[in-house]
Write an enzyme that holds these catalytic residues in place. Structure first.
Site, PDB file in Angstrom:
ATOM      1  N   TYR A  70       8.724  -8.854  -3.947  1.00 34.10           N
ATOM      2  CA  TYR A  70       8.206  -9.184  -2.846  1.00 34.10           C
ATOM      3  C   TYR A  70       9.208 -10.540  -2.358  1.00 34.10           C
ATOM      4  O   TYR A  70       9.107 -11.083  -1.067  1.00 34.10           O
ATOM      5  CB  TYR A  70       6.963  -9.487  -2.689  1.00 34.10           C
ATOM      6  CG  TYR A  70       6.354  -8.364  -2.083  1.00 34.10           C
ATOM      7  CD1 TYR A  70       6.020  -8.181  -0.587  1.00 34.10           C
ATOM      8  CD2 TYR A  70       5.385  -7.201  -2.767  1.00 34.10           C
ATOM      9  CE1 TYR A  70       5.000  -6.891  -0.296  1.00 34.10           C
ATOM     10  CE2 TYR A  70       5.106  -6.387  -3.023  1.00 34.10           C
ATOM     11  CZ  TYR A  70       4.255  -6.023  -1.267  1.00 34.10           C
ATOM     12  OH  TYR A  70       3.833  -4.988  -0.568  1.00 34.10           O
ATOM     13  N   VAL A 102       4.775  -6.203   8.531  1.00 36.61           N
ATOM     14  CA  VAL A 102       3.902  -7.887   7.795  1.00 36.61           C
ATOM     15  C   VAL A 102       4.939  -9.256   8.209  1.00 36.61           C
ATOM     16  O   VAL A 102       4.890  -9.608   7.064  1.00 36.61           O
ATOM     17  CB  VAL A 102       4.242  -7.373   6.433  1.00 36.61           C
ATOM     18  CG1 VAL A 102       2.752  -6.224   6.183  1.00 36.61           C
ATOM     19  CG2 VAL A 102       5.420  -7.092   5.807  1.00 36.61           C
ATOM     20  N   HIS A 120      -0.982  -4.527   8.801  1.00 39.24           N
ATOM     21  CA  HIS A 120      -0.722  -4.158   7.474  1.00 39.24           C
ATOM     22  C   HIS A 120      -0.885  -5.905   6.557  1.00 39.24           C
ATOM     23  O   HIS A 120      -0.225  -5.572   5.747  1.00 39.24           O
ATOM     24  CB  HIS A 120       0.043  -4.065   7.056  1.00 39.24           C
ATOM     25  CG  HIS A 120      -0.089  -1.963   7.949  1.00 39.24           C
ATOM     26  ND1 HIS A 120       0.535  -1.431   7.522  1.00 39.24           N
ATOM     27  CD2 HIS A 120      -1.131  -1.191   7.520  1.00 39.24           C
ATOM     28  CE1 HIS A 120       0.142  -0.040   8.247  1.00 39.24           C
ATOM     29  NE2 HIS A 120      -0.761  -0.118   7.467  1.00 39.24           N
ATOM     30  N   GLY A 189       9.473   2.110  16.966  1.00 37.79           N
ATOM     31  CA  GLY A 189       9.470   2.816  15.344  1.00 37.79           C
ATOM     32  C   GLY A 189       8.839   2.961  14.806  1.00 37.79           C
ATOM     33  O   GLY A 189       8.790   1.727  14.042  1.00 37.79           O
ATOM     34  N   THR A 190       7.441   3.860  14.730  1.00 39.39           N
ATOM     35  CA  THR A 190       7.082   4.084  13.686  1.00 39.39           C
ATOM     36  C   THR A 190       6.785   5.584  13.469  1.00 39.39           C
ATOM     37  O   THR A 190       7.063   6.479  14.533  1.00 39.39           O
ATOM     38  CB  THR A 190       5.429   3.254  13.673  1.00 39.39           C
ATOM     39  OG1 THR A 190       4.876   4.476  12.748  1.00 39.39           O
ATOM     40  CG2 THR A 190       4.691   3.830  14.584  1.00 39.39           C
ATOM     41  N   GLU A 217      14.495   8.501  15.740  1.00 35.75           N
ATOM     42  CA  GLU A 217      13.991  10.487  15.281  1.00 35.75           C
ATOM     43  C   GLU A 217      12.685  10.843  15.986  1.00 35.75           C
ATOM     44  O   GLU A 217      12.472  10.337  16.792  1.00 35.75           O
ATOM     45  CB  GLU A 217      13.953  10.404  13.797  1.00 35.75           C
ATOM     46  CG  GLU A 217      15.141   9.648  13.575  1.00 35.75           C
ATOM     47  CD  GLU A 217      15.143   9.388  11.483  1.00 35.75           C
ATOM     48  OE1 GLU A 217      13.700  10.183  11.078  1.00 35.75           O
ATOM     49  OE2 GLU A 217      14.984   8.555  11.022  1.00 35.75           O
TER      50      GLU A 217
HETATM   51  C1  BJW Z   1      13.651   2.862  14.740  1.00 35.76           C
HETATM   52  C2  BJW Z   1      14.006   2.503  14.813  1.00 35.76           C
HETATM   53  C3  BJW Z   1      15.312   1.392  16.095  1.00 35.76           C
HETATM   54  C4  BJW Z   1      14.464   2.873  12.885  1.00 35.76           C
HETATM   55  N1  BJW Z   1      14.367   1.825  17.325  1.00 35.76           N
HETATM   56  N2  BJW Z   1      12.869   3.625  16.341  1.00 35.76           N
HETATM   57  C5  BJW Z   1      -3.963  11.860   2.880  1.00 35.76           C
HETATM   58  C6  BJW Z   1      -3.940  12.146   4.463  1.00 35.76           C
HETATM   59  C7  BJW Z   1      -4.013  10.571   4.964  1.00 35.76           C
HETATM   60  C8  BJW Z   1      -4.433  10.264   4.679  1.00 35.76           C
HETATM   61  C9  BJW Z   1      -4.160   8.511   3.295  1.00 35.76           C
HETATM   62  C10 BJW Z   1      -3.867  10.315   2.989  1.00 35.76           C
HETATM   63  N3  BJW Z   1      -3.643  10.191   1.423  1.00 35.76           N
HETATM   64  C11 BJW Z   1      -4.076   8.701   1.335  1.00 35.76           C
HETATM   65  C12 BJW Z   1      -4.339   8.375   1.864  1.00 35.76           C
HETATM   66  C13 BJW Z   1      -4.143   7.018   2.716  1.00 35.76           C
HETATM   67  C14 BJW Z   1      -3.551   5.893   3.463  1.00 35.76           C
HETATM   68  C15 BJW Z   1      -2.034   6.472   3.355  1.00 35.76           C
HETATM   69  O1  BJW Z   1      -1.706   6.150   4.786  1.00 35.76           O
HETATM   70  N4  BJW Z   1      -1.073   8.052   2.950  1.00 35.76           N
HETATM   71  C16 BJW Z   1      -0.026   8.605   3.975  1.00 35.76           C
HETATM   72  C17 BJW Z   1       1.156   8.192   3.798  1.00 35.76           C
HETATM   73  C18 BJW Z   1      -0.657   9.658   3.169  1.00 35.76           C
HETATM   74  N5  BJW Z   1      -3.480   4.578   3.910  1.00 35.76           N
HETATM   75  C19 BJW Z   1      -3.943   3.603   2.980  1.00 35.76           C
HETATM   76  O2  BJW Z   1      -4.062   4.121   2.024  1.00 35.76           O
HETATM   77  C20 BJW Z   1      -4.632   2.297   3.647  1.00 35.76           C
HETATM   78  N6  BJW Z   1      -5.713   2.522   3.700  1.00 35.76           N
HETATM   79  C21 BJW Z   1      -6.773   3.101   3.237  1.00 35.76           C
HETATM   80  O3  BJW Z   1      -6.651   4.880   4.233  1.00 35.76           O
HETATM   81  O4  BJW Z   1      -8.221   2.851   3.352  1.00 35.76           O
HETATM   82  C22 BJW Z   1      -9.027   3.922   2.863  1.00 35.76           C
HETATM   83  C23 BJW Z   1      -9.371   3.188   1.845  1.00 35.76           C
HETATM   84  C24 BJW Z   1      -9.590   2.520   1.198  1.00 35.76           C
HETATM   85  C25 BJW Z   1      -9.615   2.928  -0.537  1.00 35.76           C
HETATM   86  C26 BJW Z   1      -9.109   3.872  -0.705  1.00 35.76           C
HETATM   87  C27 BJW Z   1      -8.640   4.951  -0.045  1.00 35.76           C
HETATM   88  C28 BJW Z   1      -7.983   4.744   1.084  1.00 35.76           C
HETATM   89  C29 BJW Z   1      -3.554   1.860   3.204  1.00 35.76           C
HETATM   90  C30 BJW Z   1      -2.380   2.327   4.206  1.00 35.76           C
HETATM   91  C31 BJW Z   1      -1.340   0.220   3.550  1.00 35.76           C
HETATM   92  C32 BJW Z   1       0.391   0.671   4.219  1.00 35.76           C
HETATM   93  N7  BJW Z   1       0.633  -0.832   3.553  1.00 35.76           N
HETATM   94  C33 BJW Z   1       2.383  -0.196   3.331  1.00 35.76           C
HETATM   95  C34 BJW Z   1       3.047  -1.473   3.065  1.00 35.76           C
HETATM   96  C35 BJW Z   1       3.073  -3.670   3.797  1.00 35.76           C
HETATM   97  C36 BJW Z   1       3.056  -3.401   2.811  1.00 35.76           C
HETATM   98  C37 BJW Z   1       4.828  -3.988   2.100  1.00 35.76           C
HETATM   99  O5  BJW Z   1       4.844  -3.906   3.894  1.00 35.76           O
HETATM  100  O6  BJW Z   1       4.915  -4.028   1.704  1.00 35.76           O
HETATM  101  O7  BJW Z   1       2.869  -0.718   5.226  1.00 35.76           O
HETATM  102  S1  BJW Z   1       3.283   1.325   3.526  1.00 35.76           S
HETATM  103  C38 BJW Z   1       4.764   1.203   4.451  1.00 35.76           C
HETATM  104  O8  BJW Z   1       4.652   2.351   6.303  1.00 35.76           O
HETATM  105  C39 BJW Z   1       4.231   0.028   5.386  1.00 35.76           C
HETATM  106  C40 BJW Z   1       4.433  -0.217   6.580  1.00 35.76           C
HETATM  107  O9  BJW Z   1       3.148  -0.951   7.809  1.00 35.76           O
HETATM  108  C41 BJW Z   1       3.215   1.819   6.739  1.00 35.76           C
HETATM  109  C42 BJW Z   1       4.129   2.462   7.927  1.00 35.76           C
HETATM  110  O10 BJW Z   1       5.539   2.410   8.476  1.00 35.76           O
HETATM  111  P1  BJW Z   1       6.273   2.247   9.635  1.00 35.76           P
HETATM  112  O11 BJW Z   1       6.286   1.261  10.225  1.00 35.76           O
HETATM  113  O12 BJW Z   1       6.082   3.451  10.258  1.00 35.76           O
HETATM  114  O13 BJW Z   1       7.710   2.604   9.153  1.00 35.76           O
HETATM  115  P2  BJW Z   1       8.498   3.559   8.680  1.00 35.76           P
HETATM  116  O14 BJW Z   1       9.713   3.132   7.531  1.00 35.76           O
HETATM  117  O15 BJW Z   1       7.627   4.971   7.690  1.00 35.76           O
HETATM  118  O16 BJW Z   1       9.045   4.487  10.372  1.00 35.76           O
HETATM  119  C43 BJW Z   1       9.661   3.804  10.540  1.00 35.76           C
HETATM  120  C44 BJW Z   1      10.359   4.614  12.127  1.00 35.76           C
HETATM  121  O17 BJW Z   1      10.578   3.769  12.730  1.00 35.76           O
HETATM  122  C45 BJW Z   1      10.671   5.714  11.608  1.00 35.76           C
HETATM  123  O18 BJW Z   1      10.516   6.718  12.345  1.00 35.76           O
HETATM  124  C46 BJW Z   1      12.689   5.461  12.139  1.00 35.76           C
HETATM  125  O19 BJW Z   1      12.688   7.127  12.725  1.00 35.76           O
HETATM  126  C47 BJW Z   1      12.468   4.711  12.739  1.00 35.76           C
HETATM  127  N8  BJW Z   1      13.933   4.150  13.644  1.00 35.76           N
HETATM  128  N9  BJW Z   1      15.175   2.382  13.822  1.00 35.76           N
HETATM  129  C48 BJW Z   1      13.834   2.674  16.986  1.00 35.76           C
HETATM  130  N10 BJW Z   1      16.033   1.090  16.318  1.00 35.76           N
END
Ligand code: BJW
Ligand code: ZN
Length: 241
Positions: A70, A102, A120, A189-190, A217
């Site tokens: 971090y 974040v 987040h 962008g997600t 994408e």
């Molecule tokens: C552009 C671009 C440009 C690039 N212009 N576009 C199975 C099914 C469903 C859910 C789950 C499951 N198994 C587990 C889960 C739950 C889990 C989850 O969802 N997992 C999945 C991966 C399957 N979720 C959790 O655990 C959440 N909590 C929860 O569910 O609580 C209930 C619970 C409690 C107790 C026990 C169990 C459950 C919490 C999720 C926390 C996510 N944390 C992170 C890290 C944050 C801290 C840090 O930054 O260090 O958050 S992970 C990471 O992913 C971060 C992001 O906010 C998050 C989403 O990512 P994001 O923003 O979409 O980014 P990317 O990289 O994925 O995409 C970028 C996009 O931009 C791409 O598409 C590019 O193409 C595009 N792009 N340049 C436009 N210029």
């Protein structure tokens, strides 16, 4: 083709009374902040294991490594600046910004703090891992090493949401309510692959709201498309004030 889609999106946004933006890492990509997934060569989860660095189990096993990682990300953010997409969004201060990011680039672009929901959490703060309520702003340039909470002695950690942790309840409820009540959801962008956040898109779609997606994408959101307008391209070029 892209110009026609941007024009249609612009008209839809101008007609809508209640626009809500839902953003992810792609919004900050052109500020030099790595995304997590996707084809970008720097995508964090192609280089690092999320379960070691962004989960409760990872922190329990090796807190110092998590804090070092971090610190590196915080120092990168210290020298980053908002890009044109952040500035375009900031030109509409009444619009609610729901972000998974974040970082503080929306704030630095001028979006009022009261208009931003960080689903987040925030990397610019630390909080007590034992949830005693202690929270501290940190220096991005000189981030703190692993340290203990002044109040209760537990470890301090970044105030972000890791895998397996719940989203901040009040913020999540506000985000759900805003998406339900919006006329139009602008998704920027997600990869829409992390829940419950990605469920906001389904929520808006099932309420019959127009959803506009801007992404370089295809994403999970396109695959579940209904009432959608998909603009393929960088948000830096597609979003204009
Ligand atoms: C552009 C671009 C440009 C690039 N212009 N576009 C199975 C099914 C469903 C859910 C789950 C499951 N198994 C587990 C889960 C739950 C889990 C989850 O969802 N997992 C999945 C991966 C399957 N979720 C959790 O655990 C959440 N909590 C929860 O569910 O609580 C209930 C619970 C409690 C107790 C026990 C169990 C459950 C919490 C999720 C926390 C996510 N944390 C992170 C890290 C944050 C801290 C840090 O930054 O260090 O958050 S992970 C990471 O992913 C971060 C992001 O906010 C998050 C989403 O990512 P994001 O923003 O979409 O980014 P990317 O990289 O994925 O995409 C970028 C996009 O931009 C791409 O598409 C590019 O193409 C595009 N792009 N340049 C436009 N210029
Ligand atoms: Zn404490």
């Amino acid at each position: 083709m892209q110009d026609a889609l941007i024009k249609e999106a612009r008209e839809t946004l101008l007609k809508a009374e209640r626009v809500v933006v839902f953003s992810g890492a792609g919004l900050s990509a052109e500020s030099g902040i790595s995304t997590f997934r996707g084809t970008e060569e720097n995508a964090l989860w192609s280089r690092y294991d999320p379960m070691k660095l962004a989960s409760l189990a990872g922190f329990a096993a090796d807190p110092a490594t998590v804090i070092d990682w971090y610190s590196w990300r915080r120092q990168t953010l210290a020298s980053a600046e908002p890009n044109r997409a952040h500035l375009a969004l900031a030109a509409h201060p009444a619009i609610l910004q729901i972000t998974q990011n974040v970082d503080d680039l929306l704030e630095r672009a001028g979006v009022p703090v009261s208009q931003i929901l960080h689903l987040h959490g925030s990397i610019i703060k630390d909080r007590c891992h034992a949830n005693c309520g202690e929270e501290e702003s940190i220096s991005l340039k000189e981030p703190p090493a692993l340290r203990r909470c002044n109040k209760c002695g537990a470890l301090m950690r970044p105030a972000v949401v890791w895998f397996g942790e719940s989203l901040p309840a009040g913020i999540w409820q506000e985000a759900e309510r805003a998406c339900r009540q919006s006329d139009c959801l602008l998704v920027v962008g997600t990869s829409a692959s992390v829940y419950p956040a990605a469920g906001l898109i389904d929520l808006a779609q099932s309420a019959g709201r127009k959803v506009i997606i801007v992404n370089t994408e295809m994403s999970e959101a396109d695959i579940r498309a209904q009432h959608e307008l998909i603009i393929a391209g960088s948000c830096r070029n597609c979003l204009r004030a």
